[in-house]
Write a protein that holds these residues in place. Sequence first.
Motif, PDB file in Angstrom:
ATOM      1  N   GLU A 131       0.707  -1.077   0.151  1.00  0.00           N
ATOM      2  CA  GLU A 131      -0.004   0.138  -0.004  1.00  0.00           C
ATOM      3  C   GLU A 131       1.106   1.269  -0.161  1.00  0.00           C
ATOM      4  O   GLU A 131       0.600   2.245   0.607  1.00  0.00           O
ATOM      5  CB  GLU A 131      -0.860  -0.068   1.326  1.00  0.00           C
ATOM      6  N   SER A 132       1.939   1.318  -0.689  1.00  0.00           N
ATOM      7  CA  SER A 132       2.898   2.148  -0.623  1.00  0.00           C
ATOM      8  C   SER A 132       3.694   2.285  -2.113  1.00  0.00           C
ATOM      9  O   SER A 132       3.502   1.229  -2.639  1.00  0.00           O
ATOM     10  CB  SER A 132       3.772   2.174   0.315  1.00  0.00           C
ATOM     11  N   GLY A 167      10.270   7.925   4.033  1.00  0.00           N
ATOM     12  CA  GLY A 167      10.047   6.645   3.856  1.00  0.00           C
ATOM     13  C   GLY A 167       9.083   6.541   2.489  1.00  0.00           C
ATOM     14  O   GLY A 167       9.043   7.481   1.945  1.00  0.00           O
ATOM     15  N   PRO A 168       8.767   5.276   2.267  1.00  0.00           N
ATOM     16  CA  PRO A 168       7.895   4.949   1.250  1.00  0.00           C
ATOM     17  C   PRO A 168       6.632   5.972   1.376  1.00  0.00           C
ATOM     18  O   PRO A 168       6.050   6.236   2.314  1.00  0.00           O
ATOM     19  CB  PRO A 168       7.514   3.663   1.340  1.00  0.00           C
ATOM     20  N   VAL A 169       6.042   6.195   0.105  1.00  0.00           N
ATOM     21  CA  VAL A 169       4.935   7.049  -0.102  1.00  0.00           C
ATOM     22  C   VAL A 169       3.658   6.025   0.126  1.00  0.00           C
ATOM     23  O   VAL A 169       3.612   4.945  -0.694  1.00  0.00           O
ATOM     24  CB  VAL A 169       4.814   7.827  -1.275  1.00  0.00           C
ATOM     25  N   GLU A 170       2.763   6.213   1.021  1.00  0.00           N
ATOM     26  CA  GLU A 170       1.796   5.266   1.310  1.00  0.00           C
ATOM     27  C   GLU A 170       0.429   5.923   0.180  1.00  0.00           C
ATOM     28  O   GLU A 170       0.188   7.051   0.074  1.00  0.00           O
ATOM     29  CB  GLU A 170       1.372   5.596   2.543  1.00  0.00           C
ATOM     30  N   GLN A 209       2.663  14.255   6.128  1.00  0.00           N
ATOM     31  CA  GLN A 209       3.415  12.922   6.047  1.00  0.00           C
ATOM     32  C   GLN A 209       3.846  12.731   4.590  1.00  0.00           C
ATOM     33  O   GLN A 209       4.954  12.598   4.184  1.00  0.00           O
ATOM     34  CB  GLN A 209       2.716  11.700   6.515  1.00  0.00           C
ATOM     35  N   LEU A 210       2.979  13.246   3.570  1.00  0.00           N
ATOM     36  CA  LEU A 210       2.994  13.089   2.213  1.00  0.00           C
ATOM     37  C   LEU A 210       4.249  13.971   1.801  1.00  0.00           C
ATOM     38  O   LEU A 210       5.153  13.490   1.068  1.00  0.00           O
ATOM     39  CB  LEU A 210       1.734  13.032   1.372  1.00  0.00           C
ATOM     40  N   GLU A 211       3.917  15.072   2.316  1.00  0.00           N
ATOM     41  CA  GLU A 211       4.849  16.146   1.742  1.00  0.00           C
ATOM     42  C   GLU A 211       6.485  15.937   2.408  1.00  0.00           C
ATOM     43  O   GLU A 211       7.235  16.270   1.621  1.00  0.00           O
ATOM     44  CB  GLU A 211       4.345  17.592   2.152  1.00  0.00           C
TER      45      GLU A 211
END
Length: 316
Positions: free
Chosen positions: A4-5, A12-15, A51-53
């Motif tokens: 799911e990323s 970290g990985p983008v979810e 968190q995405l940014e």
Amino acid sequence: MVHESAGGSDGGPVELRHLRVFLALAEELHFGRAATRLHIAQPAPSQQIKQLEQDVGAVLLERPTRQVRLTGTGAAFVGHARRVLAEIEHARESVLLTECGERGEIRVGATGAITWRLLPRAARTYRERYPPVRMELHPAVFSGAHIGALHDGRIDVGFLRAPVPSGPLSSRVIVNESLVAVLPEGHPLAHQREVPLADLSSESFVSYPSMQGSALRDAAVHACCSAGFTPRVMQEAPDTHTVVALVGAAVGVALLPASAESLQFEGVVFAPIAGDVDVRVPIALAWRRHDRSPVRARFLDTAEEALPGPPAEPTA
């Protein structure tokens, strides 16, 4: 591997859930409406965008109030986010169809002239029902080649001459085809309505090679032995076309399946066998017993509908 990323460039990985929140905000430009659309509670969208940014290493949204605006980077990121989510959805759909047997590949072995007449019945129905499945046909002259290919996993199912060896293979008889006498046009028996097999005991025969696993040769020899003689093979030929051509050249006679008459060679006569000698050759559909492929299972189900098999023989 995608969970799911999707990979980010900084943290970290983008979810994927963060991408979905970002796209909802990019379209609604309002945290409350985006939360309602996604059925999540505030302040989850704001936290997930932060968190995405952090993961992508750039500011995607300006937040002067509850109303939001895309930054230049955010506007550029919209297309990437849509492509990632679309690809994930496509992958999930593809996996689901494969698990259901509605997408993938089926490798089908085909042997002999009658096989090429039977196979289209099943293949047409199957392709109408499961067009995304790629069907790959593997022709062979003798059934022995397809038995080996089934064992090795080079084909998934095979239309071949029975009997099929037991063990790891399963099979189902589709049709019982009769052997007929193939004679040169000038042969003394050529114009009889039926030919007693025993009347061919002194003839020279043309047949398939003895070392190539030909179920037809075995059936012909068995029929002749049942009539009281062992056929004297004058010449071997690698395929049915050549056998019929050699009979036409008066090299000898042959016993072939009735479907060989469709070859329509000049100077050759096909005649039914007289009497009660068993001259039938079963055609079977075979597969690996423990192969649990959904694609193969769907093909077998379709083939059973299109080719239900010969009627049961009456019992005494």
